[in-house]
Design an enzyme around this catalytic site. Structure first.
Site, PDB file in Angstrom:
ATOM      1  N   ASN A 182      -4.953   8.868   1.548  1.00  0.00           N
ATOM      2  CA  ASN A 182      -5.409   8.345   2.843  1.00  0.00           C
ATOM      3  C   ASN A 182      -5.799   9.433   3.840  1.00  0.00           C
ATOM      4  O   ASN A 182      -6.929   9.477   4.298  1.00  0.00           O
ATOM      5  CB  ASN A 182      -4.333   7.455   3.474  1.00  0.00           C
ATOM      6  CG  ASN A 182      -4.468   6.014   3.048  1.00  0.00           C
ATOM      7  OD1 ASN A 182      -5.404   5.643   2.355  1.00  0.00           O
ATOM      8  ND2 ASN A 182      -3.523   5.190   3.458  1.00  0.00           N
ATOM      9  N   LEU A 189      -8.217   4.369  11.627  1.00  0.00           N
ATOM     10  CA  LEU A 189      -8.787   3.165  12.243  1.00  0.00           C
ATOM     11  C   LEU A 189      -7.990   2.766  13.487  1.00  0.00           C
ATOM     12  O   LEU A 189      -8.568   2.390  14.514  1.00  0.00           O
ATOM     13  CB  LEU A 189      -8.793   2.019  11.231  1.00  0.00           C
ATOM     14  CG  LEU A 189      -9.366   0.682  11.714  1.00  0.00           C
ATOM     15  CD1 LEU A 189     -10.847   0.811  12.049  1.00  0.00           C
ATOM     16  CD2 LEU A 189      -9.156  -0.410  10.654  1.00  0.00           C
ATOM     17  N   ASP A 236       0.816  -1.208   0.000  1.00  0.00           N
ATOM     18  CA  ASP A 236       0.000   0.000   0.000  1.00  0.00           C
ATOM     19  C   ASP A 236       0.854   1.265   0.000  1.00  0.00           C
ATOM     20  O   ASP A 236       0.476   2.271  -0.608  1.00  0.00           O
ATOM     21  CB  ASP A 236      -0.927  -0.002   1.214  1.00  0.00           C
ATOM     22  CG  ASP A 236      -2.040  -1.031   1.091  1.00  0.00           C
ATOM     23  OD1 ASP A 236      -2.203  -1.588  -0.015  1.00  0.00           O
ATOM     24  OD2 ASP A 236      -2.739  -1.278   2.095  1.00  0.00           O
TER      25      ASP A 236
END
Length: 291
Positions: free
Chosen positions: A146, A191, A73
């Protein structure tokens, strides 16, 4: 057809997959261009150097049809930065670990490349977050896939982030920092700090405090049509701000605000992969060690 490659990890485990991609494209008579970092890492790892055109950024003049990201990623986030407003579709092949964004697994490289050339794919258009500031930082890449984050420096105490939404005062976060996440980034740093998982096309941002001093402060979802601005205070005059994996040190006088970027990241997906499958697999949903 012209395809650009980007990657930055060429260890012994990954090298066969890198070579598989190059060999496949060459057999299909695809014109290949490679990033500077890809060229350097390849030449370090392989005895035979590549004789391909090298690029610094993806521009319309380069006339690239697709970009292939070879790595995890983090590599895909770098690829998004290289593509920018060109909006060239990106295929993420996961030769790394997690693979939330680079979802094409190693064992499906051949099939995925065939589907790419046959144009048998879908485009998943993802929102980017844009930083507006009066400081000379991040050069041409003041955007992220992100998140944007404001963080204390390693040695400093807690900071206070005064936060405004469309000019209206929201809250003063006493914390180690504050994250403004896109839906894509909701499964990342946000998260890990207690933020919610948000589906990719939900048209919002998530504000998530990092180690908040007040336990009643919770993550907040706001429209991605909003402009979010900040004023920062702390014992130290220096703070860190980050856009995905890029970070810069700034002082409290710098003006900072974020909003939705005018362009998007276009990720290539195939019919055999979907977002809910990725969530279940990567987060081990349904996994019970008792069974």
């Amino acid at each position: 057809m012209k395809i650009a490659l980007h990657g930055n990890v060429f260890n012994e485990e990954v090298k066969p997959y890198i070579q598989e991609v190059i060999d496949f494209l060459q057999k299909q008579n695809i014109e290949i261009v490679i990033s500077i970092k890809f060229s350097d890492k390849y030449n370090e790892a392989f005895s035979q150097p590549l004789n391909f055109e090298v690029y610094r950024r993806i521009t319309p003049a380069l006339k690239v049809d697709y970009v292939i990201s070879l790595g995890g990623d983090g590599t895909l986030l770098e690829t998004v930065s290289l593509v920018g407003k060109a909006e060239t579709p990106i295929l993420g092949i996961n030769t790394g670990r997690l693979g939330f964004l680079a979802t094409t697994p190693r064992d499906l490289i051949g099939q995925s490349l065939k589907d790419l050339i046959d144009r048998n794919f879908k485009l998943d258009c993802r929102t980017l977050i844009k930083l507006e500031t009066d400081a000379d930082i991040f050069k041409q890449t003041r955007f992220a896939l992100n998140e944007f984050a404001i963080l204390k420096t390693d040695s400093s105490s807690m900071i206070t982030v005064h936060t405004y939404v469309d000019g209206e005062y929201l809250n003063s976060y006493w914390a180690d920092g504050l994250i403004v996440s896109t839906p894509t980034g909701s499964t990342g740093y946000s998260l890990s700090c207690g933020g919610p998982i948000v589906l990719p096309h939900s048209n919002n941002f998530v504000l998530t405090p990092v180690s908040a001093h007040n336990l009643n402060v919770r993550p907040l979802i706001v429209s991605d049509q909003s402009e979010i601005s900040f004023k920062i205070e702390g014992r130290s005059n220096k703070f860190l701000i980050s856009l995905d994996s890029k970070s810069e040190s700034v002082d409290s006088e710098v003006k900072l605000s974020v909003r939705k970027e005018d362009f998007q990241a276009k990720l290539i997906t195939f019919n055999h992969l979907n977002y809910f499958d990725t969530l279940r697999q990567k987060l081990n949903w349904g996994l019970d060690l008792r069974n």
